[in-house]
Design an enzyme around this catalytic site. Sequence first.
Site, PDB file in Angstrom:
ATOM      1  N   GLU A  77       3.531  -4.052  -7.536  1.00  0.00           N
ATOM      2  CA  GLU A  77       2.327  -4.516  -6.824  1.00  0.00           C
ATOM      3  C   GLU A  77       1.365  -3.349  -6.677  1.00  0.00           C
ATOM      4  O   GLU A  77       1.732  -2.273  -6.192  1.00  0.00           O
ATOM      5  CB  GLU A  77       2.666  -5.093  -5.449  1.00  0.00           C
ATOM      6  CG  GLU A  77       1.419  -5.618  -4.735  1.00  0.00           C
ATOM      7  CD  GLU A  77       1.715  -6.487  -3.528  1.00  0.00           C
ATOM      8  OE1 GLU A  77       0.756  -6.851  -2.823  1.00  0.00           O
ATOM      9  OE2 GLU A  77       2.903  -6.799  -3.287  1.00  0.00           O
ATOM     10  N   GLU A 102       0.448   1.785  -2.769  1.00  0.00           N
ATOM     11  CA  GLU A 102      -0.619   1.805  -1.761  1.00  0.00           C
ATOM     12  C   GLU A 102      -0.926   3.241  -1.379  1.00  0.00           C
ATOM     13  O   GLU A 102      -0.009   4.064  -1.251  1.00  0.00           O
ATOM     14  CB  GLU A 102      -0.193   1.007  -0.526  1.00  0.00           C
ATOM     15  CG  GLU A 102      -1.239   0.933   0.573  1.00  0.00           C
ATOM     16  CD  GLU A 102      -2.536   0.300   0.092  1.00  0.00           C
ATOM     17  OE1 GLU A 102      -3.514   1.054  -0.078  1.00  0.00           O
ATOM     18  OE2 GLU A 102      -2.574  -0.926  -0.132  1.00  0.00           O
ATOM     19  N   ASP A 137      -1.985   7.282  -6.603  1.00  0.00           N
ATOM     20  CA  ASP A 137      -2.756   6.492  -7.551  1.00  0.00           C
ATOM     21  C   ASP A 137      -1.838   5.694  -8.475  1.00  0.00           C
ATOM     22  O   ASP A 137      -0.999   6.261  -9.175  1.00  0.00           O
ATOM     23  CB  ASP A 137      -3.640   7.455  -8.353  1.00  0.00           C
ATOM     24  CG  ASP A 137      -4.668   6.755  -9.208  1.00  0.00           C
ATOM     25  OD1 ASP A 137      -4.480   5.572  -9.532  1.00  0.00           O
ATOM     26  OD2 ASP A 137      -5.668   7.410  -9.561  1.00  0.00           O
ATOM     27  N   ASP A 159     -10.330  -4.312  -3.823  1.00  0.00           N
ATOM     28  CA  ASP A 159     -11.701  -4.002  -3.434  1.00  0.00           C
ATOM     29  C   ASP A 159     -12.628  -4.458  -4.547  1.00  0.00           C
ATOM     30  O   ASP A 159     -12.401  -4.130  -5.718  1.00  0.00           O
ATOM     31  CB  ASP A 159     -11.866  -2.503  -3.210  1.00  0.00           C
ATOM     32  CG  ASP A 159     -11.273  -2.053  -1.883  1.00  0.00           C
ATOM     33  OD1 ASP A 159     -11.017  -2.915  -1.036  1.00  0.00           O
ATOM     34  OD2 ASP A 159     -11.080  -0.837  -1.707  1.00  0.00           O
ATOM     35  N   ASP A 195     -11.209 -13.138  -3.676  1.00  0.00           N
ATOM     36  CA  ASP A 195     -12.092 -14.060  -2.960  1.00  0.00           C
ATOM     37  C   ASP A 195     -13.553 -13.675  -3.137  1.00  0.00           C
ATOM     38  O   ASP A 195     -14.434 -14.345  -2.613  1.00  0.00           O
ATOM     39  CB  ASP A 195     -11.761 -14.059  -1.464  1.00  0.00           C
ATOM     40  CG  ASP A 195     -11.977 -12.683  -0.836  1.00  0.00           C
ATOM     41  OD1 ASP A 195     -11.273 -11.736  -1.256  1.00  0.00           O
ATOM     42  OD2 ASP A 195     -12.840 -12.545   0.040  1.00  0.00           O
ATOM     43  N   THR A 229      -1.321 -13.344   2.316  1.00  0.00           N
ATOM     44  CA  THR A 229      -1.637 -12.011   2.833  1.00  0.00           C
ATOM     45  C   THR A 229      -2.743 -12.120   3.879  1.00  0.00           C
ATOM     46  O   THR A 229      -3.458 -13.116   3.952  1.00  0.00           O
ATOM     47  CB  THR A 229      -2.113 -11.057   1.723  1.00  0.00           C
ATOM     48  OG1 THR A 229      -3.439 -11.429   1.316  1.00  0.00           O
ATOM     49  CG2 THR A 229      -1.178 -11.111   0.513  1.00  0.00           C
ATOM     50  N   TYR A 231      -5.492 -10.587   3.837  1.00  0.00           N
ATOM     51  CA  TYR A 231      -6.802 -10.601   3.183  1.00  0.00           C
ATOM     52  C   TYR A 231      -7.161 -12.006   2.714  1.00  0.00           C
ATOM     53  O   TYR A 231      -8.323 -12.404   2.735  1.00  0.00           O
ATOM     54  CB  TYR A 231      -6.804  -9.600   2.029  1.00  0.00           C
ATOM     55  CG  TYR A 231      -6.590  -8.192   2.515  1.00  0.00           C
ATOM     56  CD1 TYR A 231      -7.582  -7.518   3.216  1.00  0.00           C
ATOM     57  CD2 TYR A 231      -5.376  -7.550   2.318  1.00  0.00           C
ATOM     58  CE1 TYR A 231      -7.373  -6.241   3.706  1.00  0.00           C
ATOM     59  CE2 TYR A 231      -5.160  -6.263   2.800  1.00  0.00           C
ATOM     60  CZ  TYR A 231      -6.157  -5.615   3.490  1.00  0.00           C
ATOM     61  OH  TYR A 231      -5.951  -4.351   3.978  1.00  0.00           O
ATOM     62  N   GLU A 232      -6.165 -12.762   2.302  1.00  0.00           N
ATOM     63  CA  GLU A 232      -6.410 -14.161   1.966  1.00  0.00           C
ATOM     64  C   GLU A 232      -6.863 -14.932   3.198  1.00  0.00           C
ATOM     65  O   GLU A 232      -7.838 -15.699   3.153  1.00  0.00           O
ATOM     66  CB  GLU A 232      -5.142 -14.798   1.398  1.00  0.00           C
ATOM     67  CG  GLU A 232      -5.307 -16.281   1.073  1.00  0.00           C
ATOM     68  CD  GLU A 232      -3.989 -16.973   0.819  1.00  0.00           C
ATOM     69  OE1 GLU A 232      -3.995 -18.209   0.674  1.00  0.00           O
ATOM     70  OE2 GLU A 232      -2.944 -16.285   0.787  1.00  0.00           O
TER      71      GLU A 232
END
Length: 250
Positions: A77, A102, A137, A159, A195, A229, A231-232
């Site tokens: 991920e 992350e 990274d 992003d 989104d 998530t 963010y969703e």
Amino acid sequence: MTIIQKGSCGESAQEPFSKTDSSLPKDRLYGRRRGHPLRDRQKRLLSDYLPRIKFPTRNIKHPFEAFESQPKALWLEIGFGGGEHSLAQHQIHSDIGYIACEVFENGICSLLSNLVQEDVKETEATVPNMLRIWNEDARILIRALPENSIEKVFLLFPDPWPKTRHAKRRFVHPERLPLLHRILTLKGQWHIASDDPTYQAWVEETMENQPYFKKIMQTNKRPENWPSTRYEQKAYKAGRSPIFWIFEKS
């Protein structure tokens, strides 16, 4: 979540590989590594627990060896945000080696806090058998992993970098497709969700005429086997409609 996403990830210990690639931008991370000041427990999680769960650089060429047990397959991920999706997939698929990338420290702390109970010392907390974190990274990891080693890649709500001049910062990019194609197994899948209308159009444009992936799913409704998530949920509350894609390695 990347080039940076809500993160993307790699380790700063002596890498036995080159970070440079003339076909890609310099390995400069855009976006934030830190948000609000960390609480004491969060600092302890980063200093005492994260090193125990990090994906070791020494295993980058032999990623199956980074786990306590032999994984059935490896999933990756890129930019896990708050870690909800990574944790859910890890819990559902206990035989899969999951590499969660992350760089955003607050997001990493969010995942770690769900792995370590409040009353347990970070130095004594149990390390999951099949979950590892890469906290630099993600491009570094992707370039160095062996060919045909990853069964699934997840890129969820990255992003958007909506300005045209920032397009090269988007993780979905023509120059990145062969890199992901190389590490994915035969019939390996790349799951993407966004989104943002600009990013949605960018995904369609980038993935339309290229030899590396074929689209096997596109929907506005999150599939049942895709854990939700934060963010969703933020997208729905803001009135934005996510799109979910699955692309398969050609």
